[in-house]
Design a protein around this motif. Sequence first.
Motif: not given
Length: 335
Positions: A243, A274, A277, A290-291
């Motif tokens: 990420g 990503l 992350t 993920n976000k």
Amino acid sequence: MCRIEVLLLFLMTAVLVFSENLDSEMIPALFDWENNQFSTEPQKSNPFTILAVGGYNQDTSDIIEVYSPQKDSWSILGRTGLRVTQFSAIMLKKKLLIFGGRIDYKNTNEVWSYDLATKQTSKLPSMRKRRAFTTAAKIGRLIYVCGGTNINHKSVNVVEQFNPRTNTWTFKASMPTSRKNHGMAAWKGKLYVAGGFDQNYRRPNTLDIYNPELNQWTSEKLVHFFRVIFNLIPISDRLFAIGGAKEWAGRLRDERLNFVTNKWRYIADSPKPLFYTSAVAYEEKIIVVNKYNETYEYDSKINRWKTLRSRVVNRAYPNMLMLPKMYYKYVEEML
């Protein structure tokens, strides 16, 4: 005493002495560490369990989520009751330790412990420096909190070591480079630090390696490595960079470093970019969030990604922590 009783007493003494120099989480759950006695209960292999806590949102950062890779399910375990964000965290047996961060947008040096058994949060001795955006890792029985930002929001190269036995903090050798939003991993008794921003908002292209026995740092140059807000994950003889963002935008391909050949190689592309992350490894796999609340799994054996069930809480960049198997009983009912 009969010979059998003498032998049992000798074995128990040997275990206790041996445990003084070994992390009890590495020893099979044949010994009851809470009551200092051998367990008579039938032994079973507990499943892997992952905790998520923290992030950037003050309203949700105290929520503790628990994930079961076996069931592919997320649940809310509880709340720490702390209004602190952007902190680093470590699992120490059945306790979740939280280091620094920000309270009402101001840096703090406070440290807390959340007990999974009692569901209570208590204070521990504070760090020497007020910092947010740090990284934390455990080597043996000692915990290292590295880098982050100071009260002026500048990156720092501060390294503090916490001894849970004595509840004391000690300054250690400073990192060669000031860093925030960086990645850090503990592997074979050393710390590996890369990426992030320095105090001038430049992106360092070095891999800094800390040897705690010598209290020394060394640096290796990275040709193309300019990641921020990402994860360094060690698996076997490889270090995975998962990420992150370059210049805060654009996709970066995930990659791995082979410690034997000392070469970086790209891995398969993730299902989505990503950003912001968090990740944690179990067996030969990496769980990545993920976000938002998306969750993915990367299998390093077959170099393949798959999409998992989304998290319950929508938040960016929480801490992802592996719960030692012997403490599964404290989260079992929530799964």
